[in-house]
Write an enzyme that holds these catalytic residues in place. Structure first.
Site, mmCIF file in Angstrom:
data_model
loop_
_atom_site.group_PDB
_atom_site.id
_atom_site.type_symbol
_atom_site.label_atom_id
_atom_site.label_comp_id
_atom_site.label_asym_id
_atom_site.label_seq_id
_atom_site.Cartn_x
_atom_site.Cartn_y
_atom_site.Cartn_z
ATOM 1 N N ASN A 90 -21.856 -2.256 57.381
ATOM 2 C CA ASN A 90 -20.788 -1.420 57.044
ATOM 3 C C ASN A 90 -20.958 0.191 56.491
ATOM 4 O O ASN A 90 -21.561 0.443 55.393
ATOM 5 C CB ASN A 90 -19.893 -2.265 55.786
ATOM 6 C CG ASN A 90 -18.981 -1.384 55.029
ATOM 7 O OD1 ASN A 90 -18.457 -0.552 55.746
ATOM 8 N ND2 ASN A 90 -18.428 -1.942 54.086
ATOM 9 N N TRP A 91 -20.717 1.088 57.330
ATOM 10 C CA TRP A 91 -21.118 2.418 57.240
ATOM 11 C C TRP A 91 -20.310 3.009 56.122
ATOM 12 O O TRP A 91 -20.624 4.146 55.799
ATOM 13 C CB TRP A 91 -21.275 3.110 58.520
ATOM 14 C CG TRP A 91 -22.115 2.725 59.316
ATOM 15 C CD1 TRP A 91 -23.224 1.702 59.135
ATOM 16 C CD2 TRP A 91 -22.787 3.273 60.762
ATOM 17 N NE1 TRP A 91 -24.260 1.607 60.299
ATOM 18 C CE2 TRP A 91 -23.838 2.712 61.278
ATOM 19 C CE3 TRP A 91 -22.289 4.230 61.428
ATOM 20 C CZ2 TRP A 91 -24.276 2.890 62.496
ATOM 21 C CZ3 TRP A 91 -22.398 4.640 62.624
ATOM 22 C CH2 TRP A 91 -23.710 3.868 63.204
ATOM 23 N N LYS A 92 -19.254 2.485 55.862
ATOM 24 C CA LYS A 92 -18.549 3.018 54.794
ATOM 25 C C LYS A 92 -17.887 4.791 55.135
ATOM 26 O O LYS A 92 -18.144 4.805 56.286
ATOM 27 C CB LYS A 92 -18.970 2.988 53.482
ATOM 28 C CG LYS A 92 -19.383 1.681 53.093
ATOM 29 C CD LYS A 92 -19.794 1.290 51.468
ATOM 30 C CE LYS A 92 -19.918 -0.068 51.260
ATOM 31 N NZ LYS A 92 -20.481 -0.379 49.793
ATOM 32 N N GLU A 144 -18.889 -11.050 48.429
ATOM 33 C CA GLU A 144 -19.335 -10.036 47.925
ATOM 34 C C GLU A 144 -19.146 -9.562 46.428
ATOM 35 O O GLU A 144 -18.008 -9.060 46.203
ATOM 36 C CB GLU A 144 -18.918 -8.532 48.514
ATOM 37 C CG GLU A 144 -19.033 -8.561 50.208
ATOM 38 C CD GLU A 144 -19.278 -7.195 50.719
ATOM 39 O OE1 GLU A 144 -20.217 -6.783 51.382
ATOM 40 O OE2 GLU A 144 -18.165 -6.633 50.689
ATOM 41 N N GLU A 189 -14.037 -2.332 47.700
ATOM 42 C CA GLU A 189 -13.592 -0.780 47.429
ATOM 43 C C GLU A 189 -12.270 -0.442 47.915
ATOM 44 O O GLU A 189 -11.727 0.398 47.263
ATOM 45 C CB GLU A 189 -14.778 0.116 48.246
ATOM 46 C CG GLU A 189 -15.773 0.023 47.766
ATOM 47 C CD GLU A 189 -17.161 0.207 48.415
ATOM 48 O OE1 GLU A 189 -17.128 0.593 49.641
ATOM 49 O OE2 GLU A 189 -18.238 -0.161 48.202
ATOM 50 N N HIS A 235 -12.091 -5.306 51.551
ATOM 51 C CA HIS A 235 -13.138 -4.901 50.881
ATOM 52 C C HIS A 235 -12.891 -4.618 49.498
ATOM 53 O O HIS A 235 -11.886 -4.079 49.340
ATOM 54 C CB HIS A 235 -13.889 -3.817 51.600
ATOM 55 C CG HIS A 235 -15.378 -3.660 51.173
ATOM 56 N ND1 HIS A 235 -15.652 -2.887 50.157
ATOM 57 C CD2 HIS A 235 -16.485 -3.847 51.635
ATOM 58 C CE1 HIS A 235 -16.710 -2.794 49.750
ATOM 59 N NE2 HIS A 235 -17.504 -3.325 50.861
ATOM 60 N N GLY A 282 -23.784 -1.958 46.058
ATOM 61 C CA GLY A 282 -24.105 -0.600 46.035
ATOM 62 C C GLY A 282 -24.819 -0.369 44.398
ATOM 63 O O GLY A 282 -24.999 0.765 44.040
ATOM 64 N N GLY A 293 -24.147 -2.681 53.310
ATOM 65 C CA GLY A 293 -23.621 -1.214 53.245
ATOM 66 C C GLY A 293 -24.821 -0.319 53.347
ATOM 67 O O GLY A 293 -25.382 0.011 54.374
ATOM 68 N N GLY A 294 -25.250 -0.010 52.253
ATOM 69 C CA GLY A 294 -26.468 1.123 52.175
ATOM 70 C C GLY A 294 -27.575 0.825 53.027
ATOM 71 O O GLY A 294 -27.981 1.755 53.720
ATOM 72 N N SER A 323 -26.097 -5.254 47.852
ATOM 73 C CA SER A 323 -27.499 -4.679 47.912
ATOM 74 C C SER A 323 -28.409 -5.796 48.650
ATOM 75 O O SER A 323 -29.500 -5.992 48.203
ATOM 76 C CB SER A 323 -27.989 -4.834 46.205
ATOM 77 O OG SER A 323 -27.035 -3.919 45.486
HETATM 78 P P1 PGA Z 1 -24.298 -2.520 49.624
HETATM 79 O O1 PGA Z 1 -22.580 -2.600 50.225
HETATM 80 O O2 PGA Z 1 -25.036 -3.245 50.829
HETATM 81 O O3 PGA Z 1 -24.528 -1.016 49.697
HETATM 82 O O4 PGA Z 1 -24.394 -3.242 48.541
HETATM 83 C C1 PGA Z 1 -22.366 -3.837 50.631
HETATM 84 C C2 PGA Z 1 -20.789 -3.815 50.997
HETATM 85 O O5 PGA Z 1 -20.175 -3.199 50.445
HETATM 86 O O6 PGA Z 1 -20.307 -4.467 51.989
#
Ligand code: PGA
Length: 269
Positions: free
Chosen positions: A10-12, A168, A98, A96, A174, A235-236, A214
């Site tokens: 997930n590149w956000k 999640e 966020e 998600h 993050g 994500g990251g 993470s």
């Molecule tokens: P993260 O994000 O791996 O940076 O913790 C995961 C996500 O939000 O899908």
């Protein structure tokens, strides 16, 4: 029942379309041949077409990070599922944390998006998870159950087996603080039990449940060795071609061993 693992990046809100093209090339190159694992990349809407083109000759699939549930209409700034599908996407992330936190996506909205995804022949990746306050207040099961009950409420039974759920925990996203393998397994098992009650044992055994929060090279093998962890939403670490492909390869290797999951990490992790 052996579920095919699924690892998604997930590149956000990262990468312009040109930067996305470069990262796609680097990922495809670093991955090489992928067998036995579904790999998915979710760039921003503005890079969907570019990334889709970059993935054409690979076995990696394309996903959008969000969608609107209506086919079209006066919704300034929104993107419909037919628009996403026309660019080659096969998956869409919905709910998600966020989106829930910053854009007021409720469980009811998640339900509409997940149903609309199936109606448009896309597979929804439905994200759920508790906040730190909820975990500390012993509310994890109640929160996850509510998110499942409402969020999956409009999905027709005949589509359910292909659904993907991403657990999640919000406190792990993050933050660098991942759930321990045991914490992840506990909630994944709870989710699967819920799915069994809602649909059937067979359906529940087919639904893939990703862990997210993470995930990195250092913890992926141990997390994946848990019985009900069927892959990751990353994500990251998905913005790093080598790191992301290392996780995919680790999952590929562990899945190939064909052993009971619990025994996977006793010697090799
Ligand atoms: P993260 O994000 O791996 O940076 O913790 C995961 C996500 O939000 O899908």
């Amino acid at each position: 029942m052996k579920r095919r693992p699924i690892v998604a990046g997930n590149w956000k809100m990262h990468k312009t379309n040109l930067e996305a093209r470069k990262l796609t090339q680097a990922i495809v190159k670093a991955l090489g041949k992928v067998r036995g694992v579904d790999v998915v990349i979710a760039p921003a809407f503005t890079a969907l077409e570019t990334v889709g083109k970059g993935l054409e000759k690979s076995s990696v699939s394309l996903a959008a990070q969000n969608c609107h549930w209506d086919p079209q209409g006066a919704y300034t700034g929104e993107v419909s599922l037919s628009m996403i599908k026309a660019l080659g996407a096969e998956y869409v992330i919905v709910g998600h944390s966020e989106r829930r936190k910053y854009f007021a996506d409720t469980d009811e909205i998640v339900a509409k998006k997940a149903e609309a995804a199936f109606r448009n022949s896309l597979t929804p990746i439905v994200c759920i998870g508790e906040t730190l306050e909820e975990r500390d207040a012993d509310q994890t099961s109640a929160v996850v159950e509510r998110q499942l009950q409402i969020g999956l409420g409009l999905i027709p039974a005949e589509s359910a087996a292909s659904l993907i759920i991403a657990y999640e925990p919000v406190w792990a996203i993050g933050t660098g603080r991942n759930a321990t393998p045991a914490q992840a397994q506990e909630v994944h098992a709870f989710i699967r039990k819920y799915l069994e009650k809602k649909w059937s044992k067979e359906t529940a055994e087919n639904i893939r449940i990703q862990y997210g929060g993470s995930v990195k090279v250092e913890n992926a093998r141990q997390l994946f060795s848990q019985r009900d962890v069927d892959g990751f939403l990353i994500g990251g670490a998905s913005l790093d071609a080598v790191g992301f492909s290392t996780i995919v390869k680790d999952v590929m290797q562990l899945a190939r061993q064909n052993k009971p999951k619990e025994s996977l990490c006793t010697s090799s992790c």
